[in-house]
Enzyme design. Structure first.
Site, PDB file in Angstrom:
ATOM      1  CB  CYS B  84      -0.965  -0.039   1.186  1.00 25.50           C
ATOM      2  SG  CYS B  84      -2.284   1.185   1.062  1.00 25.50           S
ATOM      3  CG  HIS B 183      -3.128  -3.323   3.825  1.00 27.05           C
ATOM      4  ND1 HIS B 183      -2.026  -2.598   4.201  1.00 27.05           N
ATOM      5  CD2 HIS B 183      -4.013  -2.437   3.331  1.00 27.05           C
ATOM      6  CE1 HIS B 183      -2.230  -1.319   3.957  1.00 27.05           C
ATOM      7  NE2 HIS B 183      -3.439  -1.191   3.416  1.00 27.05           N
ATOM      8  CD  GLU B 185      -0.179  -5.126   6.027  1.00 29.69           C
ATOM      9  OE1 GLU B 185       0.004  -5.710   4.934  1.00 29.69           O
ATOM     10  OE2 GLU B 185      -0.536  -3.933   6.113  1.00 29.69           O
TER      11      GLU B 185
END
Lengths: 296, 219
Positions: B84, B183, B185
């Site tokens: 991002c 994302h 993560e």
């Protein structure tokens, strides 16, 4: 899923996670918003008056003029937040129509409902809510808040309430962690919070959404203190634009929030900053004029 | 230092989704290192530029003199992952006129190209086909997009790892540089982090110019 799903819980909590480690600054004009962005703020809170002026001004504090919110949105590329009154879901609907990035259902404004907070789940925009202790945090999460901030006492420049509230939340979490699973039902009753949110918190050892700090942060060391006590990020209201040198304070508090555990850098950014906001110690404020007690 | 040691993967920890990347690094059996100052880059095998606010990160990178040392780490061949905001920092070109930062990925990105927070979304992402799996295998990857940047142009040497349901590239790779507009993560799927770990493990540690404690970090 073959299509896209907008405004899910993951995207709401996700935005809160992206703001971690940062500083969210109250601004009352587009120019202030630019100063905040230039100094490294991760988001701005668009307001007509900062909390210390809300105190001085008195009267009923309401949602800001949409014109002002739009001007601030147009001035910066970082996320823009705005406040609505506790329980005032129509103000929240207006803020959603304005496409703000986060809504703060805030005790700083005059409450519109003395019993109910907004049901935040149906909204597409994520909400942040204040809390003084774990029960209040978990009730707000149950209602759909995607971010929690400890309330502190807004507009004072006195960090004592922010510390009290953050310690209360962290202590409450540690107590939950020490419980047997069958004790969590009674804990939920005592906390007046939904059992599933209580259970998730006990299991994770932290709130299910990011926990930030607000209300009284006036210096770089205040920001460091709150981060060391467990805040993932800080909101700074009157502390920046009521200081002697807003640009320098903004830069310094941003750096202090990133390097919160590095005292050498804190010393460097704190040196020669000028006067912080003058402030008002909590003791000078009569209990009936305190903002943190608003919210149920 | 032995060849069997776990790769040390840094996360630029100025602001943003740092702890989520740290958890993902641990989950792929690598060693996470939070990077706030140039000295934290010593002996890293890879670096992640996380999601967050690119405007904020760009300012803090320069405030702490990290731009030169991170570029130097990349020149040694250490793999980089930008998610991002991190992708914006890696990009060669930024569509809205902002100055690019590291220019390590031959793409053009449009900041908030998918819109504001109300346009944030989740979707399953196609990653190659069952017949011709790419670097990430064949199973769809779930992506969470938050005020996400759009990849508006790719250079010829940029490989697409995943696409959104509209066909836009959302994960790309150019040599040892990986970038995603979503994302990885925030979900439990660790394929992107595993790819970074594998690239880091394959890195020739004896290559000249590698940063180490002996050599020190230079601009």
């Amino acid at each position: 899923m073959t299509t896209i799903e907008r405004s899910t819980w993951a995207t709401k909590v996700g935005l809160a996670r992206m703001l971690a480690g940062g500083v969210i600054m109250d601004v009352v004009t587009a120019d202030q918003a630019k100063i905040a962005e230039e100094a490294g703020a991760v988001a701005v809170m668009a307001l007509e008056r900062v909390p210390s002026d809300i105190r001085k001004f008195g009267g009923v504090a309401r949602m800001s003029d949409p014109k002002l919110i739009n001007e601030i949105k147009d001035a910066v590329t970082i996320p823009v937040m705005a406040k609505c009154r506790i329980g005032h879901f129509a103000e929240a609907q207006v803020l959603q129509a304005l496409e703000v990035d986060f809504i703060d259902e805030s005790e700083v404004l005059t409450p519109a409902d003395e019993e109910h907070h907004i049901d935040k789940h149906p909204f597409a925009v994520p909400f942040v809510c204040g809390c003084r202790d774990l029960g209040e945090a978990l009730r707000r999460i149950g209602e759909g808040a995607a971010m929690i901030r400890t309330k502190g006492e807004a507009g004072t420049g006195d960090i004592v309430e922010a510390v009290r509230h953050m310690r209360a939340v962290q202590k409450g979490i540690r107590q939950l962690q020490s419980m047997r699973p069958d004790e969590l039902f009674a804990a939920a009753k005592e906390l007046r919070a939904p059992y599933d949110v209580v259970k998730a918190t006990a299991e994770a050892g932290e709130l299910p959404v990011p926990n930030f700090s607000a209300g009284g942060v006036a210096t770089p060391a205040d920001a460091s203190l709150m981060r060391q006590l467990g805040a993932q990020a800080v909101f700074v209201g009157s502390g920046i634009f009521k200081s002697e040198s807003p640009e320098r304070f903004a830069h310094a508090i941003v750096k202090a929030t990133t390097h919160y555990d590095n005292p050498e850098i804190l010393a460097e950014v704190s040196a020669g900053l000028g006067e912080p906001m003058r402030g008002q110690s909590l003791g000078e404020i009569p209990p009936e004029e305190r903002l943190a007690v608003r919210g149920w | 230092m032995t060849d069997s040691r776990r790769p040390r993967i840094g996360v630029l920890a100025l602001q943003g989704a740092v702890r989520e990347h740290v958890a993902a690094i641990r989950a792929v059996d690598a060693e996470p290192v939070e990077v706030r100052l140039p000295r934290d880059l010593v002996d890293l095998d890879a670096l992640i530029l996380p999601g967050g606010e690119s405007t904020t990160m760009r300012k803090l990178i320069d405030a702490y003199g990290l731009r030169g040392p991170i570029a130097a780490l990349a020149r040694t061949g250490a793999p980089l992952l930008g998610t991002c905001a991190g992708m914006i920092l890696l990009a060669d070109r930024i569509a809205d006129g902002d100055e690019p930062v590291f220019r390590l990925l031959d793409v053009e990105v449009r900041r908030n190209g998918y819109g504001r927070q109300l346009d944030s979304f989740e979707a399953d992402l196609a990653v190659g086909t069952a017949d011709v799996p790419g670097a990430l295998g064949a199973a769809d990857l779930h992506g969470v997009f938050i005020r996400a940047p759009l990849l508006s142009e790719l250079g010829p040497s940029v490989e697409v790892l995943a696409r959104d349901p509209d066909g836009n590239p959302v994960a790309v790779r150019q040599g040892r540089v990986i970038a995603t507009s979503f994302h990885p993560e925030l979900t439990g799927d660790r394929r992107i982090h595993a790819l970074l770990r594998d690239l880091a493990a394959a890195l020739d540690r004896e290559a000249p110019g590698r940063q180490s404690k002996d050599a020190g970090v230079t601009e």
